[in-house]
Design a protein around this motif. Sequence first.
Motif, PDB file in Angstrom:
ATOM      1  N   CYS A  93       0.111   3.102   3.843  1.00  0.00           N
ATOM      2  CA  CYS A  93       0.559   2.546   5.126  1.00  0.00           C
ATOM      3  C   CYS A  93       1.694   1.550   4.936  1.00  0.00           C
ATOM      4  O   CYS A  93       2.298   1.102   5.907  1.00  0.00           O
ATOM      5  CB  CYS A  93      -0.612   1.895   5.868  1.00  0.00           C
ATOM      6  N   CYS A 100      -5.883   0.838   5.889  1.00  0.00           N
ATOM      7  CA  CYS A 100      -5.694   2.264   6.215  1.00  0.00           C
ATOM      8  C   CYS A 100      -6.756   3.151   5.585  1.00  0.00           C
ATOM      9  O   CYS A 100      -6.832   4.334   5.874  1.00  0.00           O
ATOM     10  CB  CYS A 100      -4.300   2.724   5.767  1.00  0.00           C
ATOM     11  N   CYS A 131      -4.897   0.434   0.686  1.00  0.00           N
ATOM     12  CA  CYS A 131      -5.442  -0.848   1.127  1.00  0.00           C
ATOM     13  C   CYS A 131      -6.541  -0.665   2.170  1.00  0.00           C
ATOM     14  O   CYS A 131      -6.736   0.414   2.720  1.00  0.00           O
ATOM     15  CB  CYS A 131      -4.331  -1.744   1.669  1.00  0.00           C
ATOM     16  N   CYS A 171       0.849  -1.191   0.000  1.00  0.00           N
ATOM     17  CA  CYS A 171       0.000   0.000   0.000  1.00  0.00           C
ATOM     18  C   CYS A 171       0.887   1.245   0.000  1.00  0.00           C
ATOM     19  O   CYS A 171       1.859   1.336   0.751  1.00  0.00           O
ATOM     20  CB  CYS A 171      -0.877  -0.036   1.249  1.00  0.00           C
TER      21      CYS A 171
HETATM   22 ZN   LIG Z   1      -2.786   0.797   3.481  1.00  0.00          ZN
END
Ligand SMILES: [Zn+2]
Length: 247
Positions: free
Chosen positions: A159, A180, A177, A156
Amino acid sequence: MTMIRTHDAIVLRPTPFQEGGLIVSFLTEQGERLVGLAKGAKKPTAKWVSAFEPMGLVRVSFFGKEHVEVRRITRCELQHTPLILGHLESNLVVACLADLFDRIAKEGVEDERLFRLLSACGRAIKTNPDRAMAVLAYAEHWLLHCLGLLPHPRTCGYCGGDAAPLVMLADERGWRCAACTPVDLAEALPTGAREYLRLLRTASAEEAPDPDATDAARAITELLRGRLLRELGGRVGSYEVLHRMLA
Ligand SMILES: [Zn+2]
């Protein structure tokens, strides 16, 4: 200095010009866009009349001064064409591909990846024209990559996590994703997005994954196509024809 230069190249777009001539753009083997003028190319006597079809692989000679924008085409021999008489869908896809590369390749900029990608797509379409839509989705994915607009989907971009499913592609920092980014389930990417992206990245053009096989494949195809066309300024005529014919 005036000189003749010969290239292996792929025809991108022929545009009618005065007195039956054509202005033709090409993608050279080095991945540069070149434009030439073929005088009288549309007259039936012209021996090269079939050499300027989109995505034809040709050996083309240009005559003209260095650094002029449009050189004369003195010779053009067709080596290979992905067009198949009567196969509408694959021929429309060929037009879309030629259009995309015509807009992305640049004069004075060499990017060999572009030539490798387009010739692989041409061969794959000729081998199996019924898979043309898969080849188109494959090319769109790699063009976004070449333009630097497609971050790697393994982690991601927000995050850094690699476990939760991808839910969206943001213009800034790329894929996000589920861990987060709270997204309405109806708007999130279907599960399997990362897996489909992995197939696109690892397959050859001939083995390009079916863009219609799963919800995730359909959603990613639409997402990447939309992103690419937006980058190219929105309306692309060949895509409008494709959508009308397949609707
Ligand atoms: Zn994420």
